[in-house]
Design a protein around this motif. Structure first.
Motif, mmCIF file in Angstrom:
data_model
loop_
_atom_site.group_PDB
_atom_site.id
_atom_site.type_symbol
_atom_site.label_atom_id
_atom_site.label_comp_id
_atom_site.label_asym_id
_atom_site.label_seq_id
_atom_site.Cartn_x
_atom_site.Cartn_y
_atom_site.Cartn_z
ATOM 1 N N ASN A 51 0.897 -1.112 -0.002
ATOM 2 C CA ASN A 51 0.277 0.016 0.005
ATOM 3 C C ASN A 51 0.871 1.309 -0.250
ATOM 4 O O ASN A 51 1.126 1.799 0.936
ATOM 5 C CB ASN A 51 -1.129 0.005 1.302
ATOM 6 C CG ASN A 51 -1.871 -1.252 1.133
ATOM 7 O OD1 ASN A 51 -2.451 -1.455 0.123
ATOM 8 N ND2 ASN A 51 -1.902 -1.915 2.382
ATOM 9 N N GLU A 116 -8.305 -12.512 -4.238
ATOM 10 C CA GLU A 116 -8.416 -11.008 -3.875
ATOM 11 C C GLU A 116 -8.011 -11.012 -2.276
ATOM 12 O O GLU A 116 -8.380 -11.726 -1.385
ATOM 13 C CB GLU A 116 -9.972 -10.609 -3.805
ATOM 14 C CG GLU A 116 -10.603 -10.547 -5.186
ATOM 15 C CD GLU A 116 -9.786 -9.520 -6.438
ATOM 16 O OE1 GLU A 116 -9.206 -8.708 -5.557
ATOM 17 O OE2 GLU A 116 -9.713 -9.885 -7.346
ATOM 18 N N ILE A 117 -6.715 -10.232 -2.136
ATOM 19 C CA ILE A 117 -6.190 -9.806 -1.052
ATOM 20 C C ILE A 117 -6.761 -8.625 -0.210
ATOM 21 O O ILE A 117 -6.777 -7.509 -1.107
ATOM 22 C CB ILE A 117 -4.713 -9.697 -1.250
ATOM 23 C CG1 ILE A 117 -4.024 -11.071 -2.043
ATOM 24 C CG2 ILE A 117 -3.904 -9.676 0.212
ATOM 25 C CD1 ILE A 117 -4.349 -12.314 -1.245
ATOM 26 N N THR A 118 -6.915 -8.743 0.961
ATOM 27 C CA THR A 118 -7.453 -7.507 1.594
ATOM 28 C C THR A 118 -6.646 -7.453 3.056
ATOM 29 O O THR A 118 -5.997 -8.487 3.271
ATOM 30 C CB THR A 118 -8.877 -7.505 2.057
ATOM 31 O OG1 THR A 118 -9.094 -8.731 2.945
ATOM 32 C CG2 THR A 118 -9.752 -7.653 0.710
ATOM 33 N N PRO A 119 -6.810 -6.033 3.661
ATOM 34 C CA PRO A 119 -5.866 -6.313 4.986
ATOM 35 C C PRO A 119 -6.181 -7.410 5.762
ATOM 36 O O PRO A 119 -5.515 -7.638 6.720
ATOM 37 C CB PRO A 119 -6.277 -4.822 5.437
ATOM 38 C CG PRO A 119 -6.423 -4.044 4.243
ATOM 39 C CD PRO A 119 -7.128 -4.928 3.414
ATOM 40 N N ARG A 121 -7.470 -10.441 5.113
ATOM 41 C CA ARG A 121 -7.654 -11.652 4.462
ATOM 42 C C ARG A 121 -6.386 -11.892 3.521
ATOM 43 O O ARG A 121 -6.048 -11.540 2.491
ATOM 44 C CB ARG A 121 -8.809 -11.807 3.537
ATOM 45 C CG ARG A 121 -9.004 -13.045 2.709
ATOM 46 C CD ARG A 121 -10.283 -13.291 1.871
ATOM 47 N NE ARG A 121 -10.635 -14.412 1.456
ATOM 48 C CZ ARG A 121 -11.086 -14.708 0.450
ATOM 49 N NH1 ARG A 121 -11.335 -13.764 -0.660
ATOM 50 N NH2 ARG A 121 -11.387 -15.932 -0.048
ATOM 51 N N VAL A 137 -0.175 -5.426 -3.735
ATOM 52 C CA VAL A 137 -0.173 -6.698 -2.872
ATOM 53 C C VAL A 137 1.367 -6.915 -2.421
ATOM 54 O O VAL A 137 2.230 -6.989 -3.475
ATOM 55 C CB VAL A 137 -0.748 -7.854 -4.089
ATOM 56 C CG1 VAL A 137 -0.243 -9.405 -3.164
ATOM 57 C CG2 VAL A 137 -2.141 -7.639 -4.173
ATOM 58 N N THR A 162 0.093 -10.284 1.247
ATOM 59 C CA THR A 162 -0.694 -9.525 2.064
ATOM 60 C C THR A 162 -0.758 -8.120 1.525
ATOM 61 O O THR A 162 -0.438 -7.922 0.101
ATOM 62 C CB THR A 162 0.043 -8.915 3.398
ATOM 63 O OG1 THR A 162 1.537 -8.405 2.964
ATOM 64 C CG2 THR A 162 0.400 -10.493 4.140
ATOM 65 N N GLY A 163 -1.540 -6.940 2.044
ATOM 66 C CA GLY A 163 -1.957 -6.028 1.593
ATOM 67 C C GLY A 163 -3.392 -6.027 0.757
ATOM 68 O O GLY A 163 -4.178 -6.189 1.439
ATOM 69 N N GLN A 164 -3.335 -5.401 -0.453
ATOM 70 C CA GLN A 164 -4.695 -5.014 -1.126
ATOM 71 C C GLN A 164 -4.435 -5.103 -2.433
ATOM 72 O O GLN A 164 -3.655 -4.431 -3.032
ATOM 73 C CB GLN A 164 -5.426 -3.795 -0.640
ATOM 74 C CG GLN A 164 -6.845 -3.827 -0.777
ATOM 75 C CD GLN A 164 -7.672 -2.769 -0.127
ATOM 76 O OE1 GLN A 164 -7.329 -2.341 0.858
ATOM 77 N NE2 GLN A 164 -8.982 -2.651 -0.643
ATOM 78 N N GLY A 165 -5.363 -6.100 -2.864
ATOM 79 C CA GLY A 165 -5.457 -6.357 -4.531
ATOM 80 C C GLY A 165 -5.435 -7.454 -5.080
ATOM 81 O O GLY A 165 -5.788 -8.516 -4.216
ATOM 82 N N THR A 166 -5.347 -7.968 -6.270
ATOM 83 C CA THR A 166 -5.450 -9.009 -6.888
ATOM 84 C C THR A 166 -4.117 -9.922 -6.871
ATOM 85 O O THR A 166 -3.307 -9.200 -7.699
ATOM 86 C CB THR A 166 -6.108 -9.166 -7.949
ATOM 87 O OG1 THR A 166 -7.556 -8.551 -7.999
ATOM 88 C CG2 THR A 166 -6.470 -10.355 -8.654
#
Length: 272
Positions: A51, A116-119, A121, A137, A162-166
């Protein structure tokens, strides 16, 4: 922004990604197939910083101290990837002045999947599964399951996202989607069949089927025994129907390189 992609193909799938202006994805060497001319390509040793839109990165201030910390972090990340047998460098792709298209694929016949990666998940994957991901990511190496594995001569090297995105992953054969809660929260799996699982799933690695004095296990398993991963908890697991060892054995047989049979001769047959 969400990554727009389409997974196409059957026996050997590929991912066709549509980048918006300024959007960036990265991949390991050997996974890139094609791109439109307005997509720039850059090779870097540094891993994605996740991020980064906040501009602060990992913090620590600027100046020489900040640069030194960044250089040390990059060296440690590269060292981890080398130890895990991964590519040292990443290839980055950014759409310039309009939408861009590019394609990625795995290295073995099989399926691909977008996660799909989220903070809250994160996912872990076996060390050859990674294909490409958005710049948001984080890519990391997890040396896990080593305590359990060392007693049995085994360990588990994983990629952690980790992080956020595909993130796009690939496996051999067909994917099998399971949820541990459907199996009482515990499942034993051949380590070669594991592709990815959600963070929070606990696991250990053990060796079974050791050789006895008569050498029966040596004949059945080539002296190697069988490695099992015990997965526990509540989370999603993705398995692959084909293992790398099974594929290698099949190729050896097809090329006539294993005339005595893969089991060392005990159950082998020979065609005259």
């Amino acid at each position: 922004m969400a990554l727009q992609l389409q997974i196409v193909g059957n026996a050997m799938q590929m991912a066709v990604v549509q980048l918006q202006p300024g959007q960036t994805v990265y991949c390991e060497a050997g996974k890139f197939l094609f791109k439109t001319v307005n997509v720039s390509m850059d090779t870097r040793i540094s891993a994605p910083n996740g991020n980064q839109q906040g501009g602060g990165g990992q913090g620590g201030g600027g100046g020489m101290g900040g640069m030194l910390r960044q250089a040390m972090g990059t060296a440690m990340q590269a060292g981890q990837r080398m130890l895990a047998g991964e590519s040292i460098a990443f290839q980055y792709f950014t759409a310039q002045g309009g939408e861009g298209t590019l394609g990625f694929a795995g290295t073995l016949p099989g399926e691909m999947r977008a996660l799909e990666i989220t903070p809250g998940r994160a996912w872990l994957a076996e060390k050859d599964a990674f294909v490409a991901a958005e710049s948001g990511v984080n890519f990391g190496i997890a040396f896990s399951g080593m305590r359990t594995g060392m007693s049995g001569g085994e360990g588990f090297i994983l990629e952690k996202f980790t992080g956020q995105g595909t993130v796009i992953i690939a496996g051999a054969g067909n994917f099998i989607d399971l949820n541990l809660s459907d199996f009482g929260g515990k499942l034993q799996v051949d380590t070669g069949c594991i592709v990815a699982f959600e963070e929070g799933v606990r696991y250990g690695v053990e060796r079974v089927g050791r050789m006895n004095r008569q050498g029966v296990m040596n004949a059945m398993f080539g002296g190697e025994g069988l490695s099992l991963a015990t997965l526990e908890g509540n989370g999603k697991v993705i398995l692959q129907s084909m293992t790398l060892e099974g594929l290698a054995n099949a190729l050896r047989k097809a090329q006539g390189g294993d005339k005595e049979g893969a089991t060392g001769g005990l159950f082998s047959t020979r065609v005259q």
